[in-house]
Every structure is written in structure tokens, then in C-alpha cells.
Design an enzyme around this catalytic site. Structure first.
Site, PDB file in Angstrom:
ATOM      1  CE1 TYR A 483      -3.146   3.195   0.831  1.00 36.44           C
ATOM      2  CE2 TYR A 483      -1.426   3.570   2.856  1.00 36.44           C
ATOM      3  CZ  TYR A 483      -2.418   3.969   1.730  1.00 36.44           C
ATOM      4  OH  TYR A 483      -2.994   5.199   2.134  1.00 36.44           O
ATOM      5  CB  CYS A 484       2.104   3.547  -2.312  1.00 33.54           C
ATOM      6  SG  CYS A 484       3.179   5.105  -2.608  1.00 33.54           S
ATOM      7  N   PRO A 485       1.011   5.178   0.218  1.00 34.02           N
ATOM      8  CG  PRO A 485       2.231   5.859   2.380  1.00 34.02           C
ATOM      9  CD  PRO A 485       2.243   4.725   1.429  1.00 34.02           C
TER      10      PRO A 485
END
Length: 763
Positions: A483-485
């Protein structure tokens, strides 16, 4: 009054405990002794053996063989006429089938049933059947077999417990799921069936603090309103236990925390008496109630509006910070900016995050909000702002190529950021057809893979290899990377390649921006002394245009973590693994003193000796010792997870911890800084998808469709769930086995080399 209240609570808890004896209900309250015939055998027995050795040594020998799973002895005694399978019970009614069932000896169970053993025989003080004995300890495969061979799911023991109650009491979520789909879903048992004390399966699960079981029962519409004979609802018993996730699920499903028991106590009183107030209030906040149980008024009514505001706040804060540091004295600007950051953080946490829609037990957090993506967008915006209004007019005539290059990169970065934020990473949604789910479970049981590694508890589908469930997308993400913020999205099969192009463009864009900035500062030609900066272009920029200088400095800081991310991603591609798999290897390397034979985090109860022709030696599930003193559990500690530290959040956002792990593994540095011993296995030595750097790179960068032009195969993302793996096309939606790295065929090698030859020709 307080003493009476506490006494009432204690007595209520005591009445809640089921009458369970670890010897399979043979004698209520009797103790258990584990019989170990050898180092590899663990069986449940009573008083050292089966309790009747003096009465009948032949029967004792037979029962011991059933406990150990010694099929040869059992077969010899039955076929030799020493024991009659239809009358093999001891004085308590315990049969060989009971002992085989409670010890998960599926081979013995199968033999006894085929020889005519009574699957409905009752034994012990609780008058329990072999099905009950197996269910109490969560042995899914034995339960499945007995149900298919005539055992009744509706039969109750003397406590009034049926198969559903006992499955819940086992705390094995896989057995609970099996019973829900194969028994409850078919209408054989009502989901809200109550025992003689008025307690449903959900009420028992809440009392046990079993959040996974509570979630599964609620999905099957188990009632949160039913109270037992003491007036306790599932929420009351969940409050007694204090497990936060259980409380969140129950309140989310509409449980009434103001409802009172027969002792005139609501959940607030019980939470205070049991010292679980913090967990209870956390569950209330999670569901948008204040500590008194009243709804919290949302500043922003819609979830998407709250996220848009969160996304735009960094744009304003960054602009104000750059302006403040460039126009105000640092001693005045610094405290003002710090106060602004603290106020923004407080505003987001207090007013915006509560407006987010919550899914399951995951509360909204800054890391899982658009805030980080907003920081990236704000940085790009102000960088573009100073380039267009200040740098471009000064430098275009002297550096046209540099400016055009930066403009092209900037456009690509903005476009790809938009695409990534709204892209499909490649997902499998939830399955709602119970017939298909039953088919999936049956297939997994046949393969000996019915556990949480192969079955998704959130979507009810079989997990493909390399996939992971995402709460953000509410789906299984294929070839899940992370998951890439920074893009507020997951990175998976379909958008991973674009993500690599994006971060490479970011790094090149910053480098290009710095070059035109330095030329701009040179054009300003401001003289002065800037201490460590000297009197060159940097000093000219600091004096002549501090606003632009600060933005360039901020961009250079971002370049550090982006470079770290690029290195990690390229390393992972080279090794043929994903970010998620690398994290799993790092976690595995940190584990110490965990007995692989007894640690069962995947709830796998496949019987010893289970034969599955489809399993290779590498893929077969590890055997689980059937030590019934160590029950399978889906319960968790009542303590809330520790919040991230500031450094922990920075490492999570930038991926610096992975860089450190890679460096340590590369140079052979052990966990505590000493040289790696010969007995310590390298983190990267067990990657099953590492087929060599050349093949790994082709698998990642090339589309699997060989009819597509080569340039499209390189630059386009996969349009479907199919991609290359070990040089062959693989459908990641149904990827249940990885190609063997040691047995690549000639055709695979040829298919791999052809694209490389085309690339060489182009060069």
C-alpha cells in the site's frame, strides 16, 4: 454496593463457562494427561492411558492405538477378532472412534467407519458423539468426514451444545466457516440456536473474545440483540472480555450498549467493573459515538468530501511554510509553522478522520488517509508554481532543452499520479454464491489446504499465491506489492509497472528541476556571504529568491527517500519478489524461539499422514501436532495495538527499514550486528519465485501476450490478470502453484530469450 456488583459479575462469568473436559467430556472436570508414545506422537488420554487398563487390557491397547493413529494395530485387532468395532466402548461409552476423532487421526476414523463403527454413539458425562469430540478441538477434516458419513449436525450433548456451539468453542475459525457454509447455510442449524441457558453461538464467541468468529457469524446475520437467561447480550459478554475488535464488530452491527442485564447493568458499568473502559470507549469512537454513547456530530457529512479536504490541506500548509520561512525571521517563522502543523494535525484527527467510512475494525489513520498523497501533490504544485512564474522566464532562452525536459517529466508525473490514484491494482472481489464457496472449501479440504493461507476470510474466495486482502479496496489484490500512501492506493499486478515509471520520473524530475534552479540562481547574480553555502549559485538563490531556494531544498529532501524506494523496488524485481514478500521474509528473520510444530498461525488442522497428490514436497502444508493442551485460537489480546512512533511512521512511508534489511543481508550482518553464523539462513535464500535476474526482469517488464509489439509489452501495464512467471504466461487470479525453478523447459528458455534478442537488435 460495589462488593455486591463485583460478586454478581464474577458469578455471571462462572455460569458462562461451559462444562469442558480436555479428555473429550469423558468425566466432567477430569484432568488430562498427554500420552507421548515417541517424540513425534502426541495423543489425548486419561490417567496415563484410557482409564480402563485394569478392566480390559485388550480394549486398552486398542484405544491407545486409536489415540496414536496406529492403523496397523487397529486393523490387526479388528480383523483378528480381538475387538468388535460395533462393541468397542469402555464402561463410559467411549469408543475407538471417539479417541481417533479427538486426536485428529483421520486414517483411523476412516477405517473404523468403513468397518461399521457407530458415528452417533454417545460417551462420557456429557453424552457427546465423536463429531462433538472432534469439533471441540477444531479438527475440520474429521468433522467433514463424519458429516459425510452419517453424523448428525443437530445432535446435542448434555449441555445442549450442537455442532455450531462446539465449533465456536474450539476457536478454530476454519471450522466455524466450514459449519456456517455446510450446515447453517443449508438450514440444518439456525444461526441463532440457543443452548439451555439461552446463549447463541455469537454470544459464546463474544465471551471468548474471538473476533474472527464474531465477524463470520455477523456476516451470516447472527442477532446481536438476543440475551441469555441473565440478560447478557453478546455486547455485554464482549465487554466482559474487553477484546476491542469484538466490541467494534458488535457495535457496528447495531448492538445496544444501553441495554441492561437482569442485574441492572449496562455495558458502561460492566466495562468499568472489568477495567475494560479504554477498549470499550475505543470501540465507541470507532463507530462514531462519544464516551457516553451518543453520536458524534460530523463536521463533514460525506466521506469523499472529508478526504478531498484532507488531500488539499498539505497544499496550503506547504505554501504557508515556504512563504513564512522566506519572508519572516526564522525565530518567528519556526514556532508559527510548528503551531500550524500541530493545528492541522489536530483538525484532521478530530474532525476529518471521524467523517471517514470505517470498514471492519480498521480505524482511519493519517497513514491510511489521502494526507501523504496530498503532501506529494502539494510539493509538485509549488515546484511547478515557481518554475512557471520565476524560473522559466529567466532560463528558457539559455536552457531550452533543460526546461522542455522538465516540462515533459512534470506532465508525465502529474498524469501518472492521477492514473495511479484511481487505478485498479488487479483485484478479486468477494464471492456471495454459497454454492461456489462450498465448492471452493471442498476442493481445499481435498488438497489439505483449508487454512487462512489459502482461503480468504474477508472475501470467501481461494487466495491465489502472492495475493493479499486490502481493506482500502475491499478485495484481494493480485501480486500485491504494497500500500503506497503517496498515491493513496495499493500497488499490485496491474499498476506496478506504472508505479516504477512514476518514481523513476519523480527522481529524474527533481534532478532536472535542480539543474534549471541552479541556472536561475546564476542569472540572479546576487553577491553575499552564506557561510557553508559559500558565494556561488546556492548563496545567490538564498539571498535573491529564498522561496524558490526552499522549494528546491524540499525537493532534494524528497529525492533521498525516492532514491531509496527506487533501489528497493529494482532490487525486488531483480530477486523476483514483491514488497509484501520481502516484509514477510524480514519478519520471519526476526522470529526467535517459535516451535514450528506447535505454532499454528494459519489454523491448519490437516491430519498427519494426509495424502494429497497435488502437493509437491515444497508446497505441502506442514504437519500440525495434535496436542490438545494447545488449542487452536482465533482470539487476540485485549490490548490495543501500540501506535506508531514518529520514526516508525517515517520508515513505513519511506521504506528505509527495507533498505537496512537488504544491506544487512547482502553483507551478512546478523540481527544484533555480529557476523552471520553459518547456521543462520539468509533472508533471500528461500525465494520460490527467483528464477535468476534476467528472467525476473523479463517477467516483470514484458506483457505475456507475445502478439503485442515489443514496445507495448515493455511500456504498457497488464490489461488482465495474466502475466509472465518463469517465462510462461500465468493467470494470477488462479495461481495456486509456482513454476519449479529447477525444471525450466527449452521452450520456456526460448520464449524468454526471444524478446531479449529483439531488444539487442533495436540497440
Amino acid at each position: 454496593m460495589e462488593d455486591n456488583s463485583e460478586q454478581a459479575s464474577v458469578s455471571s462469568q462462572a455460569s458462562m463457562r461451559p462444562l469442558v473436559s480436555d479428555n473429550g467430556d469423558r468425566e466432567a472436570g477430569a484432568g488430562v494427561e498427554v500420552n507421548i508414545a515417541n517424540d513425534n506422537d502426541t495423543s489425548v488420554g486419561v490417567d496415563g492411558e484410557n482409564g480402563n487398563e485394569d478392566d480390559d487390557p485388550i480394549l486398552s491397547k486398542y484405544h491407545n492405538a486409536c489415540q496414536r493413529g496406529d492403523l496397523e494395530v487397529v486393523r490387526e485387532m479388528i480383523h483378528g477378532g480381538q475387538v468388535n468395532v460395533s462393541s468397542d466402548a469402555d464402561r463410559e461409552g467411549v469408543t475407538g472412534l471417539h479417541w481417533a476423532a479427538i486426536n485428529n487421526r483421520l486414517n483411523v476414523v476412516d477405517f473404523l467407519v468403513r468397518e461399521g463403527a457407530n458415528v452417533e454413539s454417545k460417551a462420557g458425562a456429557l453424552e457427546a458423539t465423536p463429531l462433538h469430540w472432534a469439533a471441540r478441538y477444531g479438527f475440520v477434516y474429521v468433522v467433514d468426514y463424519l458429516l459425510q458419513h452419517g453424523a448428525s449436525a443437530t445432535t446435542t450433548d448434555k449441555q445442549g451444545f450442537n455442532l455450531l456451539h462446539l465449533s465456536v468453542n474450539s476457536s478454530n475459525i476454519m471450522l466455524v466457516v466450514y459449519v456456517l457454509f455446510f450446515v447453517v447455510s443449508k438450514g440444518i442449524i439456525d444461526i441463532d440456536y440457543v443452548d439451555p441457558k439461552g446463549r447463541t453461538a455469537l454470544l459464546w464467541a463474544a465471551y471468548q473474545g474471538d473476533s474472527l468468529t464474531v465477524a463470520a457469524l455477523i456476516k451470516f446475520n447472527a442477532s446481536v440483540k438476543i440475551a441469555d437467561e441473565g440478560g447478557f447480550t453478546p455486547l455485554h459478554w464482549g465487554t466482559v472480555k474487553g477484546q476491542p475488535h469484538v466490541l467494534k464488530y458488535l457495535i457496528q452491527d447495531g448492538a445496544d450498549f444501553f441495554q441492561k442485564t437482569n442485574d441492572n447493568k449496562d455495558c458502561f458499568v460492566i466495562a468499568e467493573e472489568m477495567s475494560n473502559t479504554h477498549s470499550f470507549q475505543e470501540a465507541l469512537r470507532h463507530n462514531n459515538f462519544d464516551k457516553n454513547g451518543y453520536p458524534i456530530n460530523k463536521l463533514v457529512k460525506r466521506d469523499d468530501h472529508a478526504k478531498i479536504i484532507t488531500f488539499l490541506i498539505p497544499l496550503l500548509v506547504l505554501g504557508f511554510a515556504f512563504f513564512g520561512f522566506s519572508h519572516l525571521h526564522i525565530l518567528f517563522a519556526l514556532p508559527v509553522i510548528i503551531l500550524l502543523l500541530l493545528a492541522s494535525n489536530k483538525f484532521i484527527k478530530s474532525f476529518l478522520l471521524p467523517s471517514y467510512e470505517t470498514k471492519g475494525t480498521n480505524s482511519a489513520s493519517l497513514l491510511k488517509s489521502p494526507l501523504i498523497a496530498g503532501i506529494l501533490f502539494g510539493s509538485i504544485f509549488w515546484l511547478a508554481f515557481v518554475w512557471i512564474l520565476r524560473i522559466l522566464p529567466y532560463t528558457f532562452t539559455k536552457r531550452p532543452l533543460g526546461n522542455l525536459t522538465f516540462c515533459a517529466i512534470l506532465c508525465f508525473v502529474c498524469y501518472s499520479l492521477f492514473l495511479l490514484a484511481f487505478s485498479d491494482p488487479g483485484h478479486i472481489g468477494s464471492e456471495n454464491d454459497h454454492e461456489k464457496i462450498r465448492e471452493t472449501i471442498s476442493n481445499l479440504l481435498k488438497e489439505g489446504k483449508f487454512d487462512t493461507r489459502s482461503f480468504c476470510l474477508e472475501t470467501w474466495v481461494r487466495k491465489p499465491l502472492r495475493s493479499k486482502y486490502s481493506y482500502l479496496n475491499d478485495a484481494l489484490i493480485l501480486r500485491f506489492d504494497h500500500y503506497c500512501p503517496w498515491i493513496y492506493n495499493d500497488v499490485g499486478l496491474k499498476n506496478h509497472k506504472l508505479f516504477i515509471f512514476f518514481i523513476l520520473a519523480l527522481e529524474l524530475g527533481i534532478f532536472s528541476f535542480v539543474k534549471v534552479c541552479l541556472k536561475y540562481f546564476d542569472e540572479l547574480d546576487m553577491d553575499g556571504d552564506c557561510f557553508i553555502l559559500g558565494d556561488d549559485d546556492l548563496c545567490s538563490g538564498l539571498i535573491g529568491d529564498r522561496f524558490t531556494f526552499l522549494i528546491m531544498t524540499w525537493a532534494c529532501i524528497q529525492a533521498v527517500w525516492i532514491f531509496s524506494l527506487v533501489i528497493v523496488q529494482l532490487f525486488q524485481i531483480t530477486k523476483g519478489l514483491t514488497n509484501s514478500e520481502l516484509n514477510a521474509l524480514i519478519r520471519e528473520g526476526r522470529r526467535v524461539d517459535i516451535d514450528s510444530q506447535t505454532h499454528n498461525e494459519f489454523f491448519n488442522t490437516v491430519p498427519e499422514g494426509f495424502i494429497n497428490n497435488k502437493d509437491t514436497e515444497e508446497e505441502a502444508a506442514p504437519p500440525v501436532r495434535n496436542n490438545t493442551n494447545e488449542r487452536i485460537s482465533t482470539t487476540f489480546s485485549g490490548n490495543l495495538p501500540k501506535p506508531r512512533t514518529c520514526m516508525g511512521m517515517i520508515c513505513a512511508v519511506t521504506g528505509l527499514h527495507q533498505c537496512v534489511a537488504i544491506i544487512k543481508d547482502t553483507f551478512g550482518i546478523a540481527r544484533h550486528g555480529s557476523s552471520r553464523s553459518t547456521n543462520t539462513r539468509s533472508l533471500l535464500s528461500s525465494i520460490s519465485t527467483d528464477y535468476g535476474w534476467r528472467r525476473n526482469w523479463c517477467d516483470f517488464w514484458l506483457l505475456s501476450d507475445t502478439n503485442t509489439p515489443l514496445w507495448k509489452r515493455i511500456f504498457f501495464s497488464p490489461p488482465s490478470t495474466k502475466a509472465l512467471l518463469n517465462g510462461k504466461e500465468a493467470d494470477y487470479a488462479t495461481l495456486y502453484e509456482v513454476p519449479n525453478k529447477n525444471h525450466g523447459s527449452v521452450s520456456q528458455l526460448q520464449e524468454l530469450q526471444d524478446p531479449l534478442s529483439e531488444i539487442d537488435d533495436m540497440v
